[in-house]
Scaffold this motif. Sequence first.
Motif, PDB file in Angstrom:
ATOM      1  N   ASP A   1       0.981  -1.328   0.191  1.00  0.00           N
ATOM      2  CA  ASP A   1      -0.015  -0.013  -0.111  1.00  0.00           C
ATOM      3  C   ASP A   1       0.831   1.232  -0.064  1.00  0.00           C
ATOM      4  OD1 ASP A   1      -2.942  -1.003   0.302  1.00  0.00           O
ATOM      5  OD2 ASP A   1      -1.905  -2.006   2.022  1.00  0.00           O
ATOM      6  N   TYR A   2       0.801   2.240  -1.095  1.00  0.00           N
ATOM      7  CA  TYR A   2       1.510   3.429  -1.199  1.00  0.00           C
ATOM      8  C   TYR A   2       0.604   4.356  -0.722  1.00  0.00           C
ATOM      9  CZ  TYR A   2       4.294   0.313  -4.342  1.00  0.00           C
ATOM     10  OH  TYR A   2       4.807  -0.494  -4.965  1.00  0.00           O
ATOM     11  N   ALA A   3       1.119   5.477  -0.111  1.00  0.00           N
ATOM     12  CA  ALA A   3       0.464   6.849   0.083  1.00  0.00           C
ATOM     13  C   ALA A   3       1.385   7.759   0.159  1.00  0.00           C
ATOM     14  CB  ALA A   3      -0.239   6.771   1.496  1.00  0.00           C
ATOM     15  N   ALA A   4       0.971   9.078  -0.275  1.00  0.00           N
ATOM     16  CA  ALA A   4       2.035  10.154  -0.217  1.00  0.00           C
ATOM     17  C   ALA A   4       0.967  11.436  -0.344  1.00  0.00           C
ATOM     18  CB  ALA A   4       2.844  10.121  -1.684  1.00  0.00           C
ATOM     19  N   THR A   5       1.671  12.453   0.437  1.00  0.00           N
ATOM     20  CA  THR A   5       1.279  13.906   0.383  1.00  0.00           C
ATOM     21  C   THR A   5       2.187  14.617   0.082  1.00  0.00           C
ATOM     22  OG1 THR A   5       1.453  14.129   2.694  1.00  0.00           O
ATOM     23  CG2 THR A   5      -0.629  13.247   1.976  1.00  0.00           C
ATOM     24  N   THR A   6       1.824  16.007  -0.430  1.00  0.00           N
ATOM     25  CA  THR A   6       2.831  17.079  -0.761  1.00  0.00           C
ATOM     26  C   THR A   6       2.562  18.496  -0.374  1.00  0.00           C
ATOM     27  OG1 THR A   6       3.956  18.302  -2.817  1.00  0.00           O
ATOM     28  CG2 THR A   6       1.605  17.410  -3.161  1.00  0.00           C
ATOM     29  N   ASP A   7       3.303  19.265  -0.165  1.00  0.00           N
ATOM     30  CA  ASP A   7       2.894  20.699   0.035  1.00  0.00           C
ATOM     31  C   ASP A   7       2.829  21.626  -1.174  1.00  0.00           C
ATOM     32  OD1 ASP A   7       5.613  20.937  -0.290  1.00  0.00           O
ATOM     33  OD2 ASP A   7       6.028  21.728   1.665  1.00  0.00           O
ATOM     34  N   ARG A   8       3.163  21.175  -2.172  1.00  0.00           N
ATOM     35  CA  ARG A   8       3.249  21.727  -3.635  1.00  0.00           C
ATOM     36  C   ARG A   8       3.089  20.702  -4.721  1.00  0.00           C
ATOM     37  NH1 ARG A   8       8.829  24.674  -5.171  1.00  0.00           N
ATOM     38  NH2 ARG A   8       7.590  24.979  -6.723  1.00  0.00           N
ATOM     39  N   ALA A   9       2.545  21.414  -5.727  1.00  0.00           N
ATOM     40  CA  ALA A   9       2.153  20.486  -6.931  1.00  0.00           C
ATOM     41  C   ALA A   9       3.462  19.711  -7.282  1.00  0.00           C
ATOM     42  CB  ALA A   9       1.509  21.119  -8.268  1.00  0.00           C
ATOM     43  N   THR A  10       3.169  18.322  -7.354  1.00  0.00           N
ATOM     44  CA  THR A  10       4.468  17.550  -8.047  1.00  0.00           C
ATOM     45  C   THR A  10       3.806  16.541  -8.775  1.00  0.00           C
ATOM     46  OG1 THR A  10       6.547  16.742  -7.247  1.00  0.00           O
ATOM     47  CG2 THR A  10       4.601  16.214  -5.893  1.00  0.00           C
ATOM     48  N   VAL A  11       4.629  15.727  -9.199  1.00  0.00           N
ATOM     49  CA  VAL A  11       4.564  14.374  -9.934  1.00  0.00           C
ATOM     50  C   VAL A  11       4.984  13.292  -8.973  1.00  0.00           C
ATOM     51  CG1 VAL A  11       4.367  15.308 -12.281  1.00  0.00           C
ATOM     52  CG2 VAL A  11       6.529  14.372 -11.491  1.00  0.00           C
ATOM     53  N   VAL A  12       4.130  12.110  -9.085  1.00  0.00           N
ATOM     54  CA  VAL A  12       4.596  10.946  -8.254  1.00  0.00           C
ATOM     55  C   VAL A  12       3.844   9.677  -8.924  1.00  0.00           C
ATOM     56  CG1 VAL A  12       4.028   9.567  -6.207  1.00  0.00           C
ATOM     57  CG2 VAL A  12       4.038  12.233  -6.289  1.00  0.00           C
ATOM     58  N   ASN A  13       4.745   8.786  -9.054  1.00  0.00           N
ATOM     59  CA  ASN A  13       4.609   7.284  -9.618  1.00  0.00           C
ATOM     60  C   ASN A  13       5.437   6.242  -8.946  1.00  0.00           C
ATOM     61  OD1 ASN A  13       3.390   5.759 -11.582  1.00  0.00           O
ATOM     62  ND2 ASN A  13       4.910   5.802 -13.021  1.00  0.00           N
ATOM     63  N   LEU A  14       4.908   5.753  -7.920  1.00  0.00           N
ATOM     64  CA  LEU A  14       5.569   4.720  -7.062  1.00  0.00           C
ATOM     65  C   LEU A  14       5.166   3.452  -7.444  1.00  0.00           C
ATOM     66  CD1 LEU A  14       4.889   6.223  -3.501  1.00  0.00           C
ATOM     67  CD2 LEU A  14       6.689   6.869  -5.153  1.00  0.00           C
ATOM     68  N   THR A  15       6.380   2.566  -7.491  1.00  0.00           N
ATOM     69  CA  THR A  15       6.513   1.073  -7.743  1.00  0.00           C
ATOM     70  C   THR A  15       7.431   0.385  -6.872  1.00  0.00           C
ATOM     71  OG1 THR A  15       6.035  -0.401  -9.514  1.00  0.00           O
ATOM     72  CG2 THR A  15       7.616   1.223  -9.677  1.00  0.00           C
ATOM     73  N   ASN A  16       7.321  -0.905  -7.097  1.00  0.00           N
ATOM     74  CA  ASN A  16       8.403  -1.971  -6.752  1.00  0.00           C
ATOM     75  C   ASN A  16       9.083  -2.523  -7.645  1.00  0.00           C
ATOM     76  OD1 ASN A  16       9.000  -4.902  -5.730  1.00  0.00           O
ATOM     77  ND2 ASN A  16       9.448  -3.398  -3.886  1.00  0.00           N
ATOM     78  N   HIS A  17      10.497  -2.800  -7.549  1.00  0.00           N
ATOM     79  CA  HIS A  17      11.255  -3.497  -8.717  1.00  0.00           C
ATOM     80  C   HIS A  17      11.608  -4.789  -8.348  1.00  0.00           C
ATOM     81  CE1 HIS A  17      13.919  -2.953 -12.236  1.00  0.00           C
ATOM     82  NE2 HIS A  17      13.202  -1.835 -12.549  1.00  0.00           N
ATOM     83  N   THR A  18      10.706  -5.631  -7.856  1.00  0.00           N
ATOM     84  CA  THR A  18      11.337  -6.967  -7.806  1.00  0.00           C
ATOM     85  C   THR A  18      11.418  -7.754  -8.874  1.00  0.00           C
ATOM     86  OG1 THR A  18      10.605  -7.095  -5.401  1.00  0.00           O
ATOM     87  CG2 THR A  18      10.718  -9.182  -6.765  1.00  0.00           C
ATOM     88  N   TYR A  19      12.560  -8.496  -9.114  1.00  0.00           N
ATOM     89  CA  TYR A  19      12.852  -9.452 -10.160  1.00  0.00           C
ATOM     90  C   TYR A  19      12.503 -10.833  -9.863  1.00  0.00           C
ATOM     91  CZ  TYR A  19      16.195  -6.208 -12.474  1.00  0.00           C
ATOM     92  OH  TYR A  19      16.548  -4.998 -13.285  1.00  0.00           O
ATOM     93  N   PHE A  20      11.483 -11.310 -10.508  1.00  0.00           N
ATOM     94  CA  PHE A  20      10.996 -12.838 -10.183  1.00  0.00           C
ATOM     95  C   PHE A  20      11.653 -13.914 -11.066  1.00  0.00           C
ATOM     96  CE2 PHE A  20       7.128 -10.055  -8.961  1.00  0.00           C
ATOM     97  CZ  PHE A  20       7.059 -10.626  -7.812  1.00  0.00           C
ATOM     98  N   ASN A  21      12.028 -14.809 -10.402  1.00  0.00           N
ATOM     99  CA  ASN A  21      12.494 -16.153 -11.158  1.00  0.00           C
ATOM    100  C   ASN A  21      11.543 -17.275 -10.389  1.00  0.00           C
ATOM    101  OD1 ASN A  21      13.389 -18.481 -12.015  1.00  0.00           O
ATOM    102  ND2 ASN A  21      15.508 -17.581 -12.762  1.00  0.00           N
ATOM    103  N   LEU A  22      10.723 -17.585 -10.585  1.00  0.00           N
ATOM    104  CA  LEU A  22       9.921 -18.709  -9.937  1.00  0.00           C
ATOM    105  C   LEU A  22      10.356 -20.157  -9.883  1.00  0.00           C
ATOM    106  CD1 LEU A  22       6.047 -17.761 -10.955  1.00  0.00           C
ATOM    107  CD2 LEU A  22       7.444 -16.846  -8.876  1.00  0.00           C
ATOM    108  N   ALA A  23      11.486 -20.443 -10.503  1.00  0.00           N
ATOM    109  CA  ALA A  23      12.215 -21.781 -10.380  1.00  0.00           C
ATOM    110  C   ALA A  23      13.271 -21.444  -9.339  1.00  0.00           C
ATOM    111  CB  ALA A  23      12.653 -22.055 -11.648  1.00  0.00           C
ATOM    112  N   GLY A  24      13.394 -20.426  -8.816  1.00  0.00           N
ATOM    113  CA  GLY A  24      14.573 -20.020  -7.899  1.00  0.00           C
ATOM    114  C   GLY A  24      15.485 -19.123  -8.634  1.00  0.00           C
ATOM    115  N   GLU A  25      15.890 -18.073  -7.468  1.00  0.00           N
ATOM    116  CA  GLU A  25      16.845 -17.206  -7.789  1.00  0.00           C
ATOM    117  C   GLU A  25      18.236 -17.949  -8.288  1.00  0.00           C
ATOM    118  OE1 GLU A  25      20.560 -15.291  -6.797  1.00  0.00           O
ATOM    119  OE2 GLU A  25      19.613 -16.899  -5.353  1.00  0.00           O
ATOM    120  N   GLY A  26      18.841 -17.442  -9.241  1.00  0.00           N
ATOM    121  CA  GLY A  26      20.111 -18.123  -9.915  1.00  0.00           C
ATOM    122  C   GLY A  26      19.898 -19.570 -10.533  1.00  0.00           C
TER     123      GLY A  26
END
Length: 403
Positions: free
Chosen positions: A215-240
Amino acid sequence: MTTEPLHTEAEATKDRHRTGAGPATRRTVLAGAAAVGLTAAVTGQARAASGGRAPARELFGRLADGTKVHRWTLENGGTRLKVLSYGGIVQSLEIPDRRGRRTNVSLGFDNLDDYLTATTFFGALIGRYGNRIAGGRFTLDGRTYQLPLNDGPNTLHGGTKGFDKRVWDVEPFTDATGVGLVLRHISPDGEMGYPGTLKVKVTYTLTPRGTWRIDYAATTDRATVVNLTNHTYFNLAGEGSGDVYGHELTLEASRFTPVDTTLIPTGELARVAGTPFDFRTGKPVGRDIRAGHPQLVRGQGFDHNWVLDKGLTTAPRPAATLRDPGSGRTVRIATTEPGVQFYSGNFLVGTLTGTAGRIYRQGDGLCLETQHFPDSPNQPSFPSTVLRPGDTYRSTTEHSFHA
């Protein structure tokens, strides 16, 4: 959210003996101990409801200035998640296969130094702006802002020192929703060129079913741009374990955003039908990855935003499904976001050694980054990423695991 009792009944008894308390005092102390016992019971009930263990913390390393970086371990519903205070990084994500064998399925490192020097964003929280902004420049309310360039002529994932390179304040919790961490960061006005002081709160929760919710949440005191995400790399067979080209991917999207030679969207919302970008019915990641499509040449594989058919929603709805036939592991991703960036690990070139001591090569992991579209501040036809004072940015993504 429940809290740990400050004293146990045994500690209350020790206090009584230390003070030499008489009968009346003993009754008061015992009543207090009973209340504490009740608090402990309530806490225990919350843990039983969540089904998980209380989050555990350990020292992972130190920055050059001595700042401590901790690793937190969350465990619930068969899923084990290890998170760093540095960058909010998912350092390890362990889920069971069809035989119940739990394996780490996320790419990463076993030491802090590699996270400090790598440019792969393994497992990190991304901000202020996930993905690319053309020329590192945008205009908002008549004023133009220039960001540092860290991806050729463009800005990527917030700039040279984005949220992935900050030490976050971390607060653990255990309650009826599960076990988790609340991560907080204040980005001052002008940081990386962005306007406004941005207060960010990101909550990682492991539910009793083992679902990983962000869950992402953010507030600002001036107009801005926001785009939050997570950068997990998946390998479902197992890392490596090798490449992910045999993984089967489904994307709930009939359109995608083609890119120019610097991987900036052209503004077109192109149909996936009849192209290698059609994952609507599910297919192996590697089936068309070496097709001669011009977009695949530009990205050296898949590195594009898919426009989810559901659009922007108030509650998470299905976006993607990834399955490894060999292990039976499956992750289903639901989100409130209108897009998902599918990146097939094209720029892993054998220069990094992962958690298990094996070298990462092209395609050894993939990312499914739920987010608004790349370069939205410069694309008026895209869903807006502008956040104004008095409003709250909110976004939720859920990863449910199956075998």
